[in-house]
Write an enzyme that holds these catalytic residues in place. Structure first.
Site, PDB file in Angstrom:
ATOM      1  N   HIS A 135       0.799  -1.232   0.000  1.00 22.56           N
ATOM      2  CA  HIS A 135       0.000   0.000   0.000  1.00 22.56           C
ATOM      3  C   HIS A 135       0.823   1.269   0.000  1.00 22.56           C
ATOM      4  O   HIS A 135       0.266   2.353   0.093  1.00 22.56           O
ATOM      5  CB  HIS A 135      -0.917   0.065   1.218  1.00 22.56           C
ATOM      6  CG  HIS A 135      -2.012  -0.947   1.193  1.00 22.56           C
ATOM      7  ND1 HIS A 135      -3.251  -0.691   0.672  1.00 22.56           N
ATOM      8  CD2 HIS A 135      -2.033  -2.228   1.601  1.00 22.56           C
ATOM      9  CE1 HIS A 135      -4.008  -1.767   0.784  1.00 22.56           C
ATOM     10  NE2 HIS A 135      -3.288  -2.726   1.342  1.00 22.56           N
TER      11      HIS A 135
ATOM     12  N   LYS B 298      -8.288  13.884   4.611  1.00 20.24           N
ATOM     13  CA  LYS B 298      -7.420  12.715   4.565  1.00 20.24           C
ATOM     14  C   LYS B 298      -6.447  12.841   5.726  1.00 20.24           C
ATOM     15  O   LYS B 298      -6.415  13.875   6.388  1.00 20.24           O
ATOM     16  CB  LYS B 298      -6.657  12.633   3.232  1.00 20.24           C
ATOM     17  CG  LYS B 298      -6.013  13.977   2.846  1.00 20.24           C
ATOM     18  CD  LYS B 298      -5.379  13.938   1.461  1.00 20.24           C
ATOM     19  CE  LYS B 298      -6.339  14.071   0.322  1.00 20.24           C
ATOM     20  NZ  LYS B 298      -6.556  12.856  -0.434  1.00 20.24           N
ATOM     21  N   ARG B 299      -5.646  11.805   5.978  1.00 23.03           N
ATOM     22  CA  ARG B 299      -4.649  11.941   7.045  1.00 23.03           C
ATOM     23  C   ARG B 299      -3.734  13.134   6.757  1.00 23.03           C
ATOM     24  O   ARG B 299      -3.516  13.519   5.602  1.00 23.03           O
ATOM     25  CB  ARG B 299      -3.815  10.662   7.137  1.00 23.03           C
ATOM     26  CG  ARG B 299      -4.521   9.549   7.871  1.00 23.03           C
ATOM     27  CD  ARG B 299      -4.843   9.922   9.306  1.00 23.03           C
ATOM     28  NE  ARG B 299      -3.666   9.896  10.128  1.00 23.03           N
ATOM     29  CZ  ARG B 299      -3.443   9.002  11.081  1.00 23.03           C
ATOM     30  NH1 ARG B 299      -4.334   8.086  11.362  1.00 23.03           N
ATOM     31  NH2 ARG B 299      -2.345   9.039  11.792  1.00 23.03           N
TER      32      ARG B 299
ATOM     33  N   LYS C  67       1.005  14.446   1.368  1.00 19.28           N
ATOM     34  CA  LYS C  67      -0.336  14.756   0.871  1.00 19.28           C
ATOM     35  C   LYS C  67      -0.501  16.265   0.620  1.00 19.28           C
ATOM     36  O   LYS C  67      -1.455  16.711   0.000  1.00 19.28           O
ATOM     37  CB  LYS C  67      -1.397  14.266   1.855  1.00 19.28           C
ATOM     38  CG  LYS C  67      -1.423  12.733   1.973  1.00 19.28           C
ATOM     39  CD  LYS C  67      -2.490  12.274   2.945  1.00 19.28           C
ATOM     40  CE  LYS C  67      -2.439  10.804   3.278  1.00 19.28           C
ATOM     41  NZ  LYS C  67      -3.046   9.933   2.246  1.00 19.28           N
TER      42      LYS C  67
ATOM     43  N   THR D 241      -8.387   7.066  -1.902  1.00 16.71           N
ATOM     44  CA  THR D 241      -9.762   6.606  -2.085  1.00 16.71           C
ATOM     45  C   THR D 241     -10.768   7.722  -1.808  1.00 16.71           C
ATOM     46  O   THR D 241     -11.900   7.660  -2.291  1.00 16.71           O
ATOM     47  CB  THR D 241     -10.085   5.375  -1.204  1.00 16.71           C
ATOM     48  OG1 THR D 241      -9.515   5.568   0.092  1.00 16.71           O
ATOM     49  CG2 THR D 241      -9.513   4.106  -1.813  1.00 16.71           C
TER      50      THR D 241
ATOM     51  N   LYS E 102     -14.570   8.836  -3.616  1.00 17.02           N
ATOM     52  CA  LYS E 102     -15.822   9.153  -2.904  1.00 17.02           C
ATOM     53  C   LYS E 102     -16.326  10.546  -3.288  1.00 17.02           C
ATOM     54  O   LYS E 102     -17.527  10.762  -3.493  1.00 17.02           O
ATOM     55  CB  LYS E 102     -15.590   9.119  -1.386  1.00 17.02           C
ATOM     56  CG  LYS E 102     -15.224   7.751  -0.866  1.00 17.02           C
ATOM     57  CD  LYS E 102     -14.626   7.814   0.537  1.00 17.02           C
ATOM     58  CE  LYS E 102     -13.912   6.507   0.842  1.00 17.02           C
ATOM     59  NZ  LYS E 102     -13.065   6.587   2.041  1.00 17.02           N
TER      60      LYS E 102
HETATM   61  C1  26Q Z   1       3.380   0.144  10.149  1.00 15.32           C
HETATM   62  C2  26Q Z   1       4.245  -0.293  11.151  1.00 15.32           C
HETATM   63  C3  26Q Z   1       4.100   0.171  12.441  1.00 15.32           C
HETATM   64  C4  26Q Z   1       3.061   1.053  12.725  1.00 15.32           C
HETATM   65  C5  26Q Z   1       2.211   1.477  11.732  1.00 15.32           C
HETATM   66  C6  26Q Z   1       2.361   1.021  10.434  1.00 15.32           C
HETATM   67  C7  26Q Z   1       1.434   1.459   9.379  1.00 15.32           C
HETATM   68  C8  26Q Z   1       0.107   1.695   9.673  1.00 15.32           C
HETATM   69  C9  26Q Z   1      -0.764   2.106   8.702  1.00 15.32           C
HETATM   70  C10 26Q Z   1       1.853   1.637   8.084  1.00 15.32           C
HETATM   71  C11 26Q Z   1       0.973   2.054   7.105  1.00 15.32           C
HETATM   72  C12 26Q Z   1      -0.358   2.293   7.417  1.00 15.32           C
HETATM   73  C13 26Q Z   1      -1.351   2.742   6.454  1.00 15.32           C
HETATM   74  C14 26Q Z   1      -1.126   2.929   5.192  1.00 15.32           C
HETATM   75  C15 26Q Z   1      -2.198   3.385   4.303  1.00 15.32           C
HETATM   76  O1  26Q Z   1      -3.308   3.668   4.731  1.00 15.32           O
HETATM   77  N1  26Q Z   1      -1.910   3.485   3.019  1.00 15.32           N
HETATM   78  C16 26Q Z   1      -2.915   3.929   2.075  1.00 15.32           C
HETATM   79  O2  26Q Z   1      -3.589   2.790   1.581  1.00 15.32           O
HETATM   80  C17 26Q Z   1      -4.690   3.172   0.785  1.00 15.32           C
HETATM   81  C18 26Q Z   1      -5.435   1.918   0.415  1.00 15.32           C
HETATM   82  O3  26Q Z   1      -4.689   1.163  -0.486  1.00 15.32           O
HETATM   83  C19 26Q Z   1      -4.243   3.974  -0.414  1.00 15.32           C
HETATM   84  O4  26Q Z   1      -5.385   4.408  -1.102  1.00 15.32           O
HETATM   85  C20 26Q Z   1      -3.410   5.176   0.025  1.00 15.32           C
HETATM   86  O5  26Q Z   1      -2.869   5.823  -1.098  1.00 15.32           O
HETATM   87  C21 26Q Z   1      -2.290   4.715   0.948  1.00 15.32           C
HETATM   88  O6  26Q Z   1      -1.602   5.841   1.467  1.00 15.32           O
END
Ligand code: 26Q
Length: 799
Positions: A348, A534-535, A540, A640, A644
């Site tokens: 991702h 978004k976050r 971003k 995403t 929406k």
């Molecule tokens: C990893 C290790 C330790 C702690 C946290 C994490 C961690 C947590 C969440 C790493 C990544 C995430 C989230 C990533 C994420 O949300 N990515 C998004 O995924 C979406 C769905 O595929 C995409 O549409 C976005 O572009 C992408 O940023």
């Protein structure tokens, strides 16, 4: 099941009486919500049971979606919609003098996820059930969901989100509990000619599942989202005599890590990852052996697919090997074939800081047997490549390097399929980030562009627009999103275009009321509602929007006119992400400065809404005119919220990143405002290290004035300067200033189009019609066909 209004009223009143000895006149909203949820649970219970029976009976292959995050938001209205009850219940409640939306607002958001990745997992669950595929979610039952965000003095503060206290959906299934082992020492001993691990000094935690029904839309089935909680094993009670001892076990599942796209090598996080992976795989094998009565593990991939959602569950590769080899005595080579055929993996993100690399010695202390197994997988991988490829490639792709375990490498080597989440993202994985692996295993790589639950974002979030679709193209689109393309036939239909405008205005009035209530800020519903939700993350580029706001403000102060605009932000920053929090502070203070300046006559307003979550998204999205999708090209894997917003008729201002490219392909370049550096330009800057923003600053007076005005944002403690320093630093990674001029031009085009309302709503109409391409059901069909090889389950419908 058919539900009449009368039947519903009777059941609802009975539940209210049973649960709270109360009646509709005196019950609180949360009591009404609990009673309504109980009626809904009774509604899907027979179907849920029948799905479980049929899946065992038919023995169809099942997908288990392993994800450390699931972000369903609220479930009440979505369950009502999927049961086919939404309209009936809304009307019946109205007749009783009650309002569904008010009652539903009492339901807490189930926010067991950070953002896109968790929301996608929840969308996949909905879609699998709706399409009739047996899909199971496997995750963690966090006691606290993603933190609640408050602003104090413009700064983000985090509060706990105790969602469980009002939850109405989960079912504890103690009979399905399994043990998970941590720590201790392991020694391999010969047992009847089989090398078997002997453990010493390990701690065992009881994993107890809580199941949540996933109700498919209309003719769908009812699947299960299984979330694991950690408890003390009943036989070990005496080993945990104090409350502090107990708390240690409970801590395992108490919090969701609030980091989005950022890896921190914390022990508790590693524990969480192994915990839900081990519990999930054990529960799958129990099902395979006990319910399906299988003894030949070589058949596992015929019955089971396990999907690894990002690297967080990548230990599934090693854990399945452990279970097969140690517990079920399958020889290594056979076990490996089974594992690779069973597993598939989605990446991702391409951001280096998000890639998980666990410290080997930490993993060794916590999971000694898993480390032995990963070491063996690594050894065999290296061995298999020797002489076939260069030593450099071997060194770059192996799992264990410099005392660290590369989780993406484990996931890739142990899976038969690896996918990215939008065309550009997959292309970058193949040609850059995972190039070596792509050369080793070209056939494993594939793209699966993300999707959204259109049902939720249209039928639930935007009932008025849904009605307009019914009136123009008929109601079939509610079951088949392809039908939405017919909306394009109304491109020249003045009545439809006018109605689109009215609906948007109506939704904006509702949002304006909400904004007034939440923030006290007065906004004009006829202004452009310009939305970035978004976050909060540097890549971003909420900062680029901020610079645009400052430029507009300066113009207005200097007597240069612009159409009225309300800029709406909503975003959470990871609590430890200092720069993101500085951006929040500066935006909040900029908003204060602008909103209270009488000189500009309310021509520009800036609103930062607190606590972005699915429920807030449902309020904002139907009211958006402009969708800001302005990440640095190459950084946003898909996005995403872009989908929406498009489905709700917002026009997109976009860099050619992630799924924005596919949105542009779909609507055509005349129906999107695209701008900015392309991927080659971005990569060239990175390769040559030739990005020197100070030059831009010095040569572009407009930009210089804007940046200088940023330094003047009042009531701050150095945050504006921190932003400026970042923008001007050599080779600043997100190239904010490089895109500034192009961004202003894109916004000029937005203003020009806004002045021609008919064209605006024609563009809006095209966007709505073409959002069908991003229906998550289409995404899931591709996963089901190409990766998981699923067949639909046929069950008898509830009468
Ligand atoms: C990893 C290790 C330790 C702690 C946290 C994490 C961690 C947590 C969440 C790493 C990544 C995430 C989230 C990533 C994420 O949300 N990515 C998004 O995924 C979406 C769905 O595929 C995409 O549409 C976005 O572009 C992408 O940023």
């Amino acid at each position: 099941m058919q539900l009449t209004k009368e039947k519903f009223k009777e059941r609802f009143e009975r539940k209210l009486d049973d649960y709270f000895e109360n009646d509709i006149k005196h019950a609180s909203n949360s009591e009404l919500c609990a009673a309504l949820s109980a009626v809904v649970r009774d509604g899907y219970a027979p179907q849920w049971r029948r799905t479980r029976i049929s899946e065992t009976h038919e023995g169809n292959k099942q997908i288990y979606y392993f994800s450390i995050e699931f972000l369903p938001g609220t479930l009440l209205k979505s369950n009502l919609l999927n049961l086919g009850w939404l309209k009936t219940v809304r009307e019946a409640l109205k007749e009783m003098g009650l309002d569904l939306d008010t009652i539903a607002a009492a339901e807490p958001d189930m926010a067991l996820g950070n953002g896109g990745l968790g929301r996608l997992a929840a969308a996949f669950m909905d879609s699998l059930a709706s399409l009739g595929y047996t899909g199971n979610g496997n995750g963690i039952r966090y006691k606290y969901g993603l933190f609640k965000q408050k602003f104090v003095d413009g700064y983000q503060k985090e509060l706990p989100n105790d969602w469980l206290k009002d939850d109405h959906w989960e079912v504890r299934r103690e009979s399905k509990a399994v043990p998970v082992r941590f720590g201790g020492k392991v020694e391999m001993v010969d047992d009847d000619g089989w090398l078997t691990p002997r453990y010493e000094g390990e701690r065992v935690v009881q994993a107890v599942p809580y199941d949540i029904a996933v109700v498919g839309y209309k003719d769908g089935i009812t699947n299960t989202l299984r979330l694991w909680d950690a408890e003390i094993p009943p036989q070990d009670e005496l080993k945990y005599p104090t409350i502090a001892d107990r708390r240690k076990v409970e801590d395992l599942t108490s919090i969701l890590y609030p980091d989005d796209s950022n890896y921190e090598g914390l022990l508790l996080r590693l524990k969480q990852e192994y915990f839900f992976v081990s519990a999930g795989l054990q529960s799958i094998l129990n099902y395979f052996i006990k319910d399906l009565k299988q003894t030949d593990f070589r058949k596992l991939p015929e019955y089971v697919a396990v999907h690894i959602n990002d690297t967080h569950p990548a230990m599934a590769v090693a854990e399945l090997m452990r279970l097969l080899v140690d517990e079920h005595r399958v020889d290594w080579d056979t076990a490996w074939k089974i594992t690779v055929q069973t597993m598939s993996y989605t990446n991702h993100t391409i951001m280096a800081e998000a890639l998980e690399k666990w410290d080997l010695s930490m993993m060794q202390d916590l999971l000694p047997r898993i480390v032995q197994i990963i070491t063996e997988i690594d050894r065999r991988f290296v061995e298999s490549l020797k002489g076939k490829t260069s030593d450099d490639v071997i060194e770059r792709t192996r799992i264990i390097k410099n005392g660290r375990v590369h989780m993406a490498h484990l996931a890739i080597i142990g899976s038969h399929s690896i996918n990215g989440v939008a065309a550009l993202h997959t292309q970058l994985l193949e040609t850059d980030v995972l190039k070596d692996f792509y050369e080793l295993y070209p056939k494993r790589f594939n793209n699966k562009t993300n999707g959204i639950v259109l049902r939720r974002w249209l039928q639930i979030a935007n009932p008025e627009l849904s009605d307009l679709l019914d009136q123009t193209i008929g109601t079939k689109w509610r079951d088949d999103s392809n039908e939405m393309l017919k909306f394009e036939n109304f491109y020249h239909d003045t009545k439809t275009l006018n109605r689109l405008e009215e609906i948007k205005l109506d939704n904006k009035k509702k949002l304006a009321k909400f904004i007034k209530k939440e923030t006290g800020i007065e906004v004009d519903p006829t202004a452009i509602f310009d939305v970035q939700i978004k976050r909060l993350h540097a890549y971003k580029r909420q900062t680029l929007k901020l610079l645009h706001i400052l430029k507009l403000y300066q113009d207005l102060k200097n007597g240069i006119d612009h159409p009225k605009r309300v800029v709406i932000f909503a975003a959470k920053a990871a609590p430890s992400y200092v720069f993101a929090k500085q951006i929040i502070k500066v935006i909040n203070e900029t908003a204060n400065m602008i909103n209270n300046d009488p000189d500009i006559h309310g021509k520009l307003k800036v609103v930062f809404l607190e606590n972005y979550n699915v429920s807030l998204a449902e309020r904002i999205i139907p009211a958006a005119d402009v969708s800001e999708q302005i990440s640095t090209t190459t950084k946003e894997a898909s996005g995403t919220s872009n989908m929406k917003l498009m489905a709700n008729g917002a026009l997109t201002v976009a860099t050619m990143d992630g799924a924005n490219i596919e949105i542009k392909d779909e609507v055509g370049e005349d129906n999107i405002f695209s701008f900015g550096l392309n991927k080659d330009q971005v990569y060239k800057y990175y390769a040559d290290k030739s990005y020197h923003p100070r030059n831009i600053y010095e040569n572009d007076p407009v930009l210089r004035d804007t940046i200088d005005s940023l330094k003047e944002v009042p009531n701050c403690n150095g945050e504006p300067q921190a932003l400026v320093n970042n923008f001007l630093s050599d080779n600043e990674e997100f190239l904010v200033l490089a895109d500034f001029e192009a961004y202003l031009a894109a916004q000029k085009a937005v203003e020009a189009t806004w002045a021609q309302k008919r064209i605006w709503y024609q563009m809006s109409l095209v966007n709505i019609a073409h959002s069908e391409r991003f229906d998550v059901d289409k995404t899931i069909q591709r996963y089901a066909q190409d990766i998981w090889h699923l067949k639909k389950l046929h069950i008898e419908k509830t009468k």
